[in-house]
Design a protein around this motif. Structure first.
Motif, short mmCIF file in Angstrom:
data_model
loop_
_atom_site.label_atom_id
_atom_site.label_comp_id
_atom_site.label_asym_id
_atom_site.label_seq_id
_atom_site.Cartn_x
_atom_site.Cartn_y
_atom_site.Cartn_z
N MET A 33 0.83 -1.21 0.00
CA MET A 33 0.00 0.00 0.00
C MET A 33 0.86 1.25 0.00
O MET A 33 0.53 2.26 -0.63
N SER A 52 -7.62 3.47 4.26
CA SER A 52 -6.53 4.03 3.48
C SER A 52 -6.80 3.91 1.99
O SER A 52 -6.55 4.84 1.21
N ALA A 53 -7.34 2.76 1.57
CA ALA A 53 -7.67 2.57 0.16
C ALA A 53 -8.75 3.53 -0.29
O ALA A 53 -8.79 3.96 -1.46
N ALA A 110 2.12 1.90 -3.54
CA ALA A 110 1.13 1.90 -4.61
C ALA A 110 1.02 3.29 -5.25
O ALA A 110 1.09 4.31 -4.56
N ARG A 158 -4.66 1.75 -4.85
CA ARG A 158 -4.68 1.05 -3.56
C ARG A 158 -5.81 0.03 -3.44
O ARG A 158 -5.66 -0.98 -2.75
#
Length: 213
Positions: A86, A148-149, A89, A94
């Motif tokens: 991550m 987070s993604a 990325a 992500r």
């Protein structure tokens, strides 16, 4: 005077404790894979790792503590690989990284170990409690990666995509269960690819072509 740069570094007590704990967990893993949970007694684990019962009990007072810790340890190691992916990325990638990592959890021993211990936990309340506690800790960490993604997702779509990614976790668990009894890997992979494409559509608002394989 001796060249201090060439002298071996002395390990601290914390280093020794950590090394011994890792050795015990590895022995528990190897014993479980070879004999199943029913055959993975504390004596068997000690025999596999070539250490005393006293050493094991110093770190894990109960067998349930040992195997609960093993599940958490394997989960944390897997999440560490996700964390590294991550962090490197590219922007907007992500979600793809998360889904690729999720599928990868079906490889190796992680799911096999989890299934062995979870099956035993059905009739061992103390083991079930230890596994539940560890699973809750890992779920909290996993939700943080999902959040987070979502930083790549428009605000209006975030809740939908969060639910889709959380559903993806349960989907892979179900696939893993079916694969453990001889399920069709290719068929499951095709379905997961289609589902992943659906998640990307939710995240982007556009229809994406099927991924090249």
């Amino acid at each position: 005077m001796p060249d201090t740069e060439k002298l071996p570094l002395r390990r601290t007590q914390a280093d020794r404790t950590r090394a011994t704990r890792e050795r015990i967990l590895k022995a528990a893993h190897d014993t479980l894979m070879a004999r199943g949970y029913a055959g993975a007694s504390t004596w068997a684990v000690c025999e596999t790792g070539d250490f005393s019962k006293g050493t094991l009990l110093h770190h894990f007072r109960q067998r349930t503590d040992l195997f609960g810790a093993l599940i958490v340890d394997l989960g944390l190691r897997s999440l560490a690989s996700l964390d590294a992916a991550m962090k490197t990325a590219a922007p907007g990638q992500r979600i793809d990284v998360f889904l690729d990592w999720l599928w990868s959890t079906l490889e190796g021993d992680f799911f096999v170990v989890g299934l062995e211990v979870l099956t035993a936990a059905r009739t061992e309340p103390e083991l079930g409690e230890a596994i539940r506690k560890g699973a809750d800790e890992l779920s909290t960490l996993l939700d943080a990666f999902i959040d987070s993604a979502l930083e790549d997702v428009p605000v209006g779509s975030a809740d939908f995509v969060r639910s889709a990614l959380q559903t993806s976790v349960h989907l892979v668990r179900g696939i893993g269960l079916d694969l453990s009894i001889g399920g069709n890997l290719s068929a499951h992979r095709a379905r997961f690819d289609n589902w992943s494409r659906t998640v990307r559509v939710l995240a982007s608002g556009t229809i994406l072509p099927p991924p090249e394989r």
